[in-house]
Scaffold this motif. Sequence first.
Motif, PDB file in Angstrom:
ATOM      1  N   ARG A   1      78.504 -15.920 -20.418  1.00 46.21           N
ATOM      2  CA  ARG A   1      78.411 -17.077 -21.312  1.00 46.21           C
ATOM      3  C   ARG A   1      79.820 -17.516 -21.694  1.00 46.21           C
ATOM      4  O   ARG A   1      80.591 -16.737 -22.255  1.00 46.21           O
ATOM      5  N   VAL A   2      80.128 -18.765 -21.417  1.00 47.73           N
ATOM      6  CA  VAL A   2      81.460 -19.269 -21.730  1.00 47.73           C
ATOM      7  C   VAL A   2      81.599 -19.426 -23.238  1.00 47.73           C
ATOM      8  O   VAL A   2      80.648 -19.805 -23.940  1.00 47.73           O
ATOM      9  N   ASP A   3      82.776 -19.151 -23.734  1.00 44.70           N
ATOM     10  CA  ASP A   3      83.040 -19.269 -25.161  1.00 44.70           C
ATOM     11  C   ASP A   3      84.034 -20.381 -25.467  1.00 44.70           C
ATOM     12  O   ASP A   3      83.788 -21.241 -26.302  1.00 44.70           O
ATOM     13  N   ARG A   4      85.166 -20.380 -24.742  1.00 40.30           N
ATOM     14  CA  ARG A   4      86.202 -21.371 -25.031  1.00 40.30           C
ATOM     15  C   ARG A   4      87.105 -21.505 -23.814  1.00 40.30           C
ATOM     16  O   ARG A   4      87.057 -20.694 -22.890  1.00 40.30           O
ATOM     17  N   GLY A   5      87.932 -22.544 -23.843  1.00 39.48           N
ATOM     18  CA  GLY A   5      88.875 -22.747 -22.759  1.00 39.48           C
ATOM     19  C   GLY A   5      90.135 -23.424 -23.255  1.00 39.48           C
ATOM     20  O   GLY A   5      90.127 -24.142 -24.266  1.00 39.48           O
ATOM     21  N   LYS A   6      91.210 -23.194 -22.535  1.00 40.33           N
ATOM     22  CA  LYS A   6      92.482 -23.841 -22.843  1.00 40.33           C
ATOM     23  C   LYS A   6      93.276 -23.946 -21.552  1.00 40.33           C
ATOM     24  O   LYS A   6      93.510 -22.948 -20.865  1.00 40.33           O
ATOM     25  N   GLY A   7      93.708 -25.150 -21.225  1.00 32.97           N
ATOM     26  CA  GLY A   7      94.484 -25.350 -20.009  1.00 32.97           C
ATOM     27  C   GLY A   7      93.686 -24.963 -18.782  1.00 32.97           C
ATOM     28  O   GLY A   7      92.607 -25.489 -18.527  1.00 32.97           O
ATOM     29  N   ALA A   8      94.204 -24.027 -18.022  1.00 31.06           N
ATOM     30  CA  ALA A   8      93.527 -23.569 -16.802  1.00 31.06           C
ATOM     31  C   ALA A   8      92.788 -22.255 -17.020  1.00 31.06           C
ATOM     32  O   ALA A   8      92.415 -21.588 -16.049  1.00 31.06           O
ATOM     33  N   GLU A   9      92.559 -21.879 -18.268  1.00 31.53           N
ATOM     34  CA  GLU A   9      91.935 -20.599 -18.575  1.00 31.53           C
ATOM     35  C   GLU A   9      90.643 -20.791 -19.358  1.00 31.53           C
ATOM     36  O   GLU A   9      90.515 -21.717 -20.163  1.00 31.53           O
TER      37      GLU A   9
ATOM     38  N   HIS B   1      91.316 -27.617 -20.050  1.00 32.20           N
ATOM     39  CA  HIS B   1      90.337 -27.413 -21.122  1.00 32.20           C
ATOM     40  C   HIS B   1      91.020 -27.533 -22.480  1.00 32.20           C
ATOM     41  O   HIS B   1      92.190 -27.195 -22.641  1.00 32.20           O
ATOM     42  N   GLY B   2      90.270 -28.038 -23.436  1.00 33.91           N
ATOM     43  CA  GLY B   2      90.716 -28.017 -24.821  1.00 33.91           C
ATOM     44  C   GLY B   2      91.783 -29.024 -25.188  1.00 33.91           C
ATOM     45  O   GLY B   2      92.569 -28.770 -26.107  1.00 33.91           O
ATOM     46  N   ASP B   3      91.817 -30.178 -24.527  1.00 35.47           N
ATOM     47  CA  ASP B   3      92.789 -31.207 -24.899  1.00 35.47           C
ATOM     48  C   ASP B   3      92.255 -31.953 -26.119  1.00 35.47           C
ATOM     49  O   ASP B   3      91.285 -32.719 -26.041  1.00 35.47           O
ATOM     50  N   GLU B   4      92.881 -31.747 -27.247  1.00 33.63           N
ATOM     51  CA  GLU B   4      92.382 -32.284 -28.512  1.00 33.63           C
ATOM     52  C   GLU B   4      92.420 -33.809 -28.559  1.00 33.63           C
ATOM     53  O   GLU B   4      91.680 -34.426 -29.329  1.00 33.63           O
ATOM     54  N   ARG B   5      93.256 -34.434 -27.742  1.00 34.36           N
ATOM     55  CA  ARG B   5      93.307 -35.896 -27.745  1.00 34.36           C
ATOM     56  C   ARG B   5      92.009 -36.498 -27.224  1.00 34.36           C
ATOM     57  O   ARG B   5      91.521 -37.502 -27.760  1.00 34.36           O
ATOM     58  N   VAL B   6      91.438 -35.891 -26.198  1.00 32.55           N
ATOM     59  CA  VAL B   6      90.158 -36.385 -25.690  1.00 32.55           C
ATOM     60  C   VAL B   6      89.044 -36.049 -26.669  1.00 32.55           C
ATOM     61  O   VAL B   6      88.151 -36.868 -26.926  1.00 32.55           O
ATOM     62  N   VAL B   7      89.084 -34.850 -27.212  1.00 28.65           N
ATOM     63  CA  VAL B   7      88.075 -34.445 -28.192  1.00 28.65           C
ATOM     64  C   VAL B   7      88.061 -35.413 -29.367  1.00 28.65           C
ATOM     65  O   VAL B   7      86.996 -35.850 -29.824  1.00 28.65           O
ATOM     66  N   GLU B   8      89.226 -35.793 -29.846  1.00 25.38           N
ATOM     67  CA  GLU B   8      89.304 -36.711 -30.986  1.00 25.38           C
ATOM     68  C   GLU B   8      88.820 -38.104 -30.611  1.00 25.38           C
ATOM     69  O   GLU B   8      88.162 -38.779 -31.417  1.00 25.38           O
ATOM     70  N   ALA B   9      89.118 -38.569 -29.397  1.00 22.14           N
ATOM     71  CA  ALA B   9      88.635 -39.879 -28.963  1.00 22.14           C
ATOM     72  C   ALA B   9      87.112 -39.912 -28.929  1.00 22.14           C
ATOM     73  O   ALA B   9      86.484 -40.892 -29.347  1.00 22.14           O
ATOM     74  N   VAL B  10      86.506 -38.838 -28.431  1.00 20.17           N
ATOM     75  CA  VAL B  10      85.043 -38.751 -28.387  1.00 20.17           C
ATOM     76  C   VAL B  10      84.475 -38.686 -29.801  1.00 20.17           C
ATOM     77  O   VAL B  10      83.517 -39.402 -30.144  1.00 20.17           O
ATOM     78  N   ARG B  11      85.060 -37.832 -30.634  1.00 25.74           N
ATOM     79  CA  ARG B  11      84.573 -37.689 -32.009  1.00 25.74           C
ATOM     80  C   ARG B  11      84.667 -38.994 -32.780  1.00 25.74           C
ATOM     81  O   ARG B  11      83.718 -39.417 -33.464  1.00 25.74           O
ATOM     82  N   SER B  12      85.819 -39.662 -32.664  1.00 27.13           N
ATOM     83  CA  SER B  12      86.043 -40.886 -33.420  1.00 27.13           C
ATOM     84  C   SER B  12      85.058 -41.977 -33.024  1.00 27.13           C
ATOM     85  O   SER B  12      84.493 -42.676 -33.879  1.00 27.13           O
ATOM     86  N   GLN B  13      84.835 -42.128 -31.714  1.00 30.60           N
ATOM     87  CA  GLN B  13      83.910 -43.163 -31.268  1.00 30.60           C
ATOM     88  C   GLN B  13      82.471 -42.820 -31.659  1.00 30.60           C
ATOM     89  O   GLN B  13      81.715 -43.684 -32.105  1.00 30.60           O
TER      90      GLN B  13
ATOM     91  N   LYS C   1      83.755 -37.148 -11.886  1.00 27.49           N
ATOM     92  CA  LYS C   1      84.544 -35.935 -12.057  1.00 27.49           C
ATOM     93  C   LYS C   1      85.798 -36.170 -12.906  1.00 27.49           C
ATOM     94  O   LYS C   1      85.750 -36.168 -14.116  1.00 27.49           O
ATOM     95  N   GLY C   2      86.951 -36.407 -12.267  1.00 24.55           N
ATOM     96  CA  GLY C   2      88.200 -36.558 -12.999  1.00 24.55           C
ATOM     97  C   GLY C   2      88.272 -37.787 -13.870  1.00 24.55           C
ATOM     98  O   GLY C   2      89.198 -37.923 -14.674  1.00 24.55           O
ATOM     99  N   ALA C   3      87.313 -38.712 -13.758  1.00 20.72           N
ATOM    100  CA  ALA C   3      87.314 -39.897 -14.623  1.00 20.72           C
ATOM    101  C   ALA C   3      87.283 -39.514 -16.091  1.00 20.72           C
ATOM    102  O   ALA C   3      87.896 -40.168 -16.935  1.00 20.72           O
ATOM    103  N   SER C   4      86.562 -38.424 -16.401  1.00 19.23           N
ATOM    104  CA  SER C   4      86.514 -37.944 -17.777  1.00 19.23           C
ATOM    105  C   SER C   4      87.039 -36.529 -17.911  1.00 19.23           C
ATOM    106  O   SER C   4      87.003 -35.954 -19.002  1.00 19.23           O
ATOM    107  N   SER C   5      87.500 -35.937 -16.795  1.00 17.62           N
ATOM    108  CA  SER C   5      87.987 -34.558 -16.774  1.00 17.62           C
ATOM    109  C   SER C   5      86.944 -33.577 -17.311  1.00 17.62           C
ATOM    110  O   SER C   5      87.284 -32.521 -17.822  1.00 17.62           O
ATOM    111  N   GLY C   6      85.666 -33.966 -17.219  1.00 13.74           N
ATOM    112  CA  GLY C   6      84.598 -33.100 -17.669  1.00 13.74           C
ATOM    113  C   GLY C   6      84.273 -33.179 -19.145  1.00 13.74           C
ATOM    114  O   GLY C   6      83.338 -32.512 -19.603  1.00 13.74           O
TER     115      GLY C   6
END
Length: 460
Positions: free
Chosen positions: A24-32, A55-67, A277-282
């Motif tokens: 079960r995946v828990d978290r990710g950062k970069g290539a890990e 994984h874990g780029d907060e800029r994308v996370v914030e864009a999704v959250r804000s919208q 795929k890479g359009a949203s980087s997952g």
Amino acid sequence: MGQRETETGASHVFSRASLPDPPRVDRGKGAELWDTEGRRWLDGAGGAIVVSLGHGDERVVEAVRSQAARVAYVHGTMFTSDVLETYAAELAQVVPVDGARVYPVSGGSEAVETALKMARAYHLARGQDRWKVIGREGSYHGNTRGALDASGRVPLRRPYLPWLTHASHTLAAYEYRCPFGDTHPAGCGRRYAGALDAAIREAGPETVAAFVAEPVAGAALGAAVPPDDYWAAVAEVCRAHGVLLVADEVMTGFGRTGRWFGGDHWGVRPDILVAAKGASSGYWPLGLAVASAQVHDTVAEGGFTHGLTYSHHVVGAAAGLAVLRILREDDLIEAATVKGRQLQAALAAQLGDHPAVGDVRGIGLMVGVELVADRASREPFPRAARLTERVVAAARDRGLLLYASTGCVDGHDGDLVMLGPPFVTTTAQIDEMTELCAAAIRAATTTPPAARLAGRDRGR
């Protein structure tokens, strides 16, 4: 507690996992990545050659959250939005489609289905009843019915053949196993284009709506790069017969090959381009069917009978826009070029003399390793040996995730593994991935004969 068990017993998930008890995946950062047991995994495949930003780029996370906080969903027939209009406008600046008009959907299969319907609608609007699609042998364009029909990947098509009736297939640009031994490599592109021309003529040019192909063959043929004269010759054949050229950039798009799009290496200007795929980087389920202005305007005259509940999604547009800008601002496409060279060079150094490694190939951070029983003859291992599965399992045992493919030679035999890590992967991580991949291949190809026999028995 494993995937298959919960507090109430067996898992209720209809799992895709090939493992009986996946972590079960828990978290990710970069290539890990880390699982819930605390184990670290190197994401050498970017999932399914998806994750580009890491994984874990907060800029994308914030864009999704804000919208999502502002408005999460509106139906595409009722509203457009600032974020969608901005995303389409910025995408049009980099996508190699003249006068690009963007139809966002939820993934690659949907994007291909949309593109094929666009091609049909285009010809109908011009008073032409064209319905046939030509793909390539050994290709993969998705698992929905129309996309699977266009695909030439035999193992995926086999269970559904009664439903797959309207597509035919021409030769793939698979240079490691080029069929033109008398002229290889000079002139191969023209020979492939000649095969496409013959396929169109055999089908009846007045019935063929589109030719669909990946600029660089992806999952099915393991980063098989075409000869440099291929795409110009193919485009010329399509134009001569009035057949729309559909470029499947689901895997090759958004920097994966070291250019914005794979076709940019050869100046390809398709009538319709599909991406995912890479359009949203997952970070969000996002696919794109991008039509040229000519296709869009012609289709608009006759109307486009098509629609999907989650197309033109505002949060998907926010994720895509964030990824697009980060790719540009962080110079990640150039990073894919540089790190891709490092990865291929490191793999060649580790595996170049290995008797079971027939070819290490690719472009940018999209690299395939084809495994063979005999390097001189390029004879594949028998499918019953399940070599790809053994390599992937050996890599997992070492904490490395690889992307697997089988059947590349004839639809049955043929073993491949692919690497397509995030563009933010470090040099040290590339070295580690390479060492672990090489170790996995050595371990899998030195399995004792008794274990190989057991593998054959399981494969029947």
